[in-house]
Write an enzyme that holds these catalytic residues in place. Sequence first.
Site, PDB file in Angstrom:
ATOM      1  N   CYS A 283     -27.016  54.162 -77.976  1.00 60.94           N
ATOM      2  CA  CYS A 283     -25.592  54.011 -78.339  1.00 60.94           C
ATOM      3  C   CYS A 283     -24.930  52.800 -77.698  1.00 60.94           C
ATOM      4  O   CYS A 283     -23.745  52.539 -77.923  1.00 60.94           O
ATOM      5  CB  CYS A 283     -24.824  55.268 -77.951  1.00 60.94           C
TER       6      CYS A 283
ATOM      7  N   GLU B 253     -40.493  47.951 -89.428  1.00 59.06           N
ATOM      8  CA  GLU B 253     -40.468  46.506 -89.589  1.00 59.06           C
ATOM      9  C   GLU B 253     -40.324  46.181 -91.071  1.00 59.06           C
ATOM     10  O   GLU B 253     -40.748  46.993 -91.902  1.00 59.06           O
ATOM     11  CB  GLU B 253     -41.719  45.859 -88.980  1.00 59.06           C
TER      12      GLU B 253
HETATM   13  S1  MYA Z   1     -26.383  61.401 -77.069  1.00 64.13           S
HETATM   14  C1  MYA Z   1     -25.561  62.663 -77.956  1.00 64.13           C
HETATM   15  C2  MYA Z   1     -24.989  63.669 -77.026  1.00 64.13           C
HETATM   16  N1  MYA Z   1     -24.120  64.514 -77.759  1.00 64.13           N
HETATM   17  C3  MYA Z   1     -23.756  65.727 -77.377  1.00 64.13           C
HETATM   18  O1  MYA Z   1     -24.171  66.248 -76.369  1.00 64.13           O
HETATM   19  C4  MYA Z   1     -22.771  66.367 -78.297  1.00 64.13           C
HETATM   20  C5  MYA Z   1     -22.769  67.820 -78.267  1.00 64.13           C
HETATM   21  N2  MYA Z   1     -22.356  68.277 -76.996  1.00 64.13           N
HETATM   22  C6  MYA Z   1     -21.146  68.812 -76.727  1.00 64.13           C
HETATM   23  O2  MYA Z   1     -20.248  68.876 -77.541  1.00 64.13           O
HETATM   24  C7  MYA Z   1     -20.999  69.330 -75.312  1.00 64.13           C
HETATM   25  O3  MYA Z   1     -21.931  68.706 -74.487  1.00 64.13           O
HETATM   26  C8  MYA Z   1     -21.264  70.809 -75.220  1.00 64.13           C
HETATM   27  C9  MYA Z   1     -21.249  71.239 -73.777  1.00 64.13           C
HETATM   28  C10 MYA Z   1     -20.262  71.574 -75.991  1.00 64.13           C
HETATM   29  C11 MYA Z   1     -22.634  71.133 -75.772  1.00 64.13           C
HETATM   30  N3  MYA Z   1     -25.936  73.980 -78.083  1.00 64.13           N
HETATM   31  O4  MYA Z   1     -18.879  75.168 -71.042  1.00 64.13           O
HETATM   32  P1  MYA Z   1     -20.189  74.955 -71.740  1.00 64.13           P
HETATM   33  C12 MYA Z   1     -21.967  76.350 -75.946  1.00 64.13           C
HETATM   34  C13 MYA Z   1     -25.174  74.953 -78.573  1.00 64.13           C
HETATM   35  O5  MYA Z   1     -21.437  75.151 -70.938  1.00 64.13           O
HETATM   36  P2  MYA Z   1     -19.563  72.207 -72.053  1.00 64.13           P
HETATM   37  C14 MYA Z   1     -25.205  60.118 -76.796  1.00 64.13           C
HETATM   38  O6  MYA Z   1     -24.187  60.030 -77.396  1.00 64.13           O
HETATM   39  C15 MYA Z   1     -22.017  77.398 -74.862  1.00 64.13           C
HETATM   40  O7  MYA Z   1     -22.924  78.430 -75.162  1.00 64.13           O
HETATM   41  N4  MYA Z   1     -24.140  75.491 -77.894  1.00 64.13           N
HETATM   42  O8  MYA Z   1     -20.273  73.550 -72.439  1.00 64.13           O
HETATM   43  C16 MYA Z   1     -25.599  59.105 -75.793  1.00 64.13           C
HETATM   44  C17 MYA Z   1     -20.584  77.898 -74.919  1.00 64.13           C
HETATM   45  O9  MYA Z   1     -20.435  78.740 -76.039  1.00 64.13           O
HETATM   46  P3  MYA Z   1     -19.524  80.033 -75.928  1.00 64.13           P
HETATM   47  C18 MYA Z   1     -23.904  74.987 -76.680  1.00 64.13           C
HETATM   48  O10 MYA Z   1     -20.200  71.650 -70.830  1.00 64.13           O
HETATM   49  C19 MYA Z   1     -25.013  59.079 -74.457  1.00 64.13           C
HETATM   50  C20 MYA Z   1     -19.775  76.603 -75.221  1.00 64.13           C
HETATM   51  O11 MYA Z   1     -20.711  75.704 -75.838  1.00 64.13           O
HETATM   52  C21 MYA Z   1     -24.670  73.981 -76.095  1.00 64.13           C
HETATM   53  O12 MYA Z   1     -18.098  72.339 -72.073  1.00 64.13           O
HETATM   54  C22 MYA Z   1     -24.135  60.184 -74.006  1.00 64.13           C
HETATM   55  C23 MYA Z   1     -19.218  75.944 -73.980  1.00 64.13           C
HETATM   56  O13 MYA Z   1     -20.251  75.908 -73.016  1.00 64.13           O
HETATM   57  C24 MYA Z   1     -25.719  73.451 -76.864  1.00 64.13           C
HETATM   58  N5  MYA Z   1     -26.505  72.474 -76.427  1.00 64.13           N
HETATM   59  O14 MYA Z   1     -19.954  71.290 -73.300  1.00 64.13           O
HETATM   60  C25 MYA Z   1     -24.060  60.224 -72.508  1.00 64.13           C
HETATM   61  N6  MYA Z   1     -24.186  73.720 -74.867  1.00 64.13           N
HETATM   62  O15 MYA Z   1     -18.133  79.541 -75.725  1.00 64.13           O
HETATM   63  C26 MYA Z   1     -23.048  61.190 -71.970  1.00 64.13           C
HETATM   64  C27 MYA Z   1     -23.150  74.532 -74.689  1.00 64.13           C
HETATM   65  O16 MYA Z   1     -19.719  80.761 -77.222  1.00 64.13           O
HETATM   66  C28 MYA Z   1     -21.767  60.491 -71.703  1.00 64.13           C
HETATM   67  N7  MYA Z   1     -22.991  75.314 -75.762  1.00 64.13           N
HETATM   68  O17 MYA Z   1     -20.040  80.795 -74.735  1.00 64.13           O
HETATM   69  C29 MYA Z   1     -20.776  61.088 -70.796  1.00 64.13           C
HETATM   70  C30 MYA Z   1     -19.543  60.200 -70.706  1.00 64.13           C
HETATM   71  C31 MYA Z   1     -18.813  59.934 -71.997  1.00 64.13           C
HETATM   72  C32 MYA Z   1     -18.482  58.468 -72.343  1.00 64.13           C
HETATM   73  C33 MYA Z   1     -18.653  57.438 -71.325  1.00 64.13           C
HETATM   74  C34 MYA Z   1     -18.321  56.015 -71.665  1.00 64.13           C
HETATM   75  C35 MYA Z   1     -18.631  55.104 -70.538  1.00 64.13           C
END
Ligand code: MYA
Length: 338
Positions: A123, A97
């Site tokens: 957001c 505040e």
């Molecule tokens: S809240 C902020 C939310 N922000 C985020 O979640 C951003 C970061 N997230 C991402 O980029 C994706 O979700 C990821 C998952 C990449 C994490 N830590 O195929 P996968 C690795 C480290 O399972 P995906 C906000 O904004 C995994 O080991 N690494 O992943 C409010 C693998 O690595 P490798 C991680 O499902 C509202 C690779 O990534 C993690 O494709 C938002 C791929 O794995 C982690 N936590 O993506 C609401 N997770 O290749 C949502 C996975 O080495 C809104 N990995 O094996 C939805 C709708 C959008 C807009 C709508 C508008 C109406």
Amino acid sequence: MKFENVVIQSLAAVDAPIRVTSIEIEKQLAPTFKRLGIRDNLLEDVSGIGARRFWEEGTMPSDAATMAAEKAIEQAGIERDKIGLIINTSVCRDFLEPSTACIVHGKLGLSTHCMNFDIGNACLAFLNGMDIAARMLERSQIDYALVVDGESSRPITEATIQRLLGSDVDEQQFRAEFASLTLGSGGVAMIMTRKELAPEGHAYLGSVSRSATQFNNLCHGQMDCMVTNTKVLLTEGLKLAAETFQVAKSTFNWVPSELDQVVIHQVSKVHTEALVQLLDLDIDKVHAIYPEMGNIGPASVPIVLAKAAEAGRMKKGDRVALLGIGSGLNCSMAEIIW
Ligand code: MYA
């Protein structure tokens, strides 16, 4: 809620001056990456975010919002004592505040009759701010409203890097704090009024909203730490977006192919591509800023809109859909006739 007389008169975004790449962040985190066996370039590879912006040290959220507001007032060409309402919608705030809105009000020298308050809704707050302003404008309670947002991701990013360098950090903690490294900074401001006061303005037709608050535990943020269940947030966020899109389709007669521009809250490459596919949208109608700007919270949707306009992506009469979502979970979708 639908509106008949509300327009957006001006919209201005301000970029933070310091560009920080994902590679630079990973370099700082190299000891942790090595210890946990995390592959190089994971951050950019999986999120599609190559860089984000930081403000100079000492720049407060209210400074970012004020810079954008000065631009928006100048663009609108209105006397500032005509503004009857200022709403600040940022997640980041100068203090708990007073409100950030009252600090911006003071910096802008707005009049004593101008109401000022913050709206907090993760957001989604900028879209909520537009909606509240529109309700007051439509009823002629005020003539001009200013909706602002100033986000500064530098403090949380730097604190997260420091914490993740700790020798006791395990993979679970790294994954829980990963999303904090995707956050970006920026300032944005919008002047809204009634059609009769700005006939060239862009008509704001209104919005629809849906919530799924059983998922209010998926992303918890403090000033220096955000913990996110990225997997469930993605799947449940998409479900809520699909549900809200159905309501928007029937309320605004949306047919995906008839929307000229789709402005979405930008989280990452994965989220953007999944949403486009799920809602049968055309990716060419989505202006993507996340590769260079990251996730700028509630400033994301209006900054994308401002940058899409700057890039000449919209022409007069175009149907522009705004798709917003925020932790909570809450989702709103709105239409503008450009
Ligand atoms: S809240 C902020 C939310 N922000 C985020 O979640 C951003 C970061 N997230 C991402 O980029 C994706 O979700 C990821 C998952 C990449 C994490 N830590 O195929 P996968 C690795 C480290 O399972 P995906 C906000 O904004 C995994 O080991 N690494 O992943 C409010 C693998 O690595 P490798 C991680 O499902 C509202 C690779 O990534 C993690 O494709 C938002 C791929 O794995 C982690 N936590 O993506 C609401 N997770 O290749 C949502 C996975 O080495 C809104 N990995 O094996 C939805 C709708 C959008 C807009 C709508 C508008 C109406």
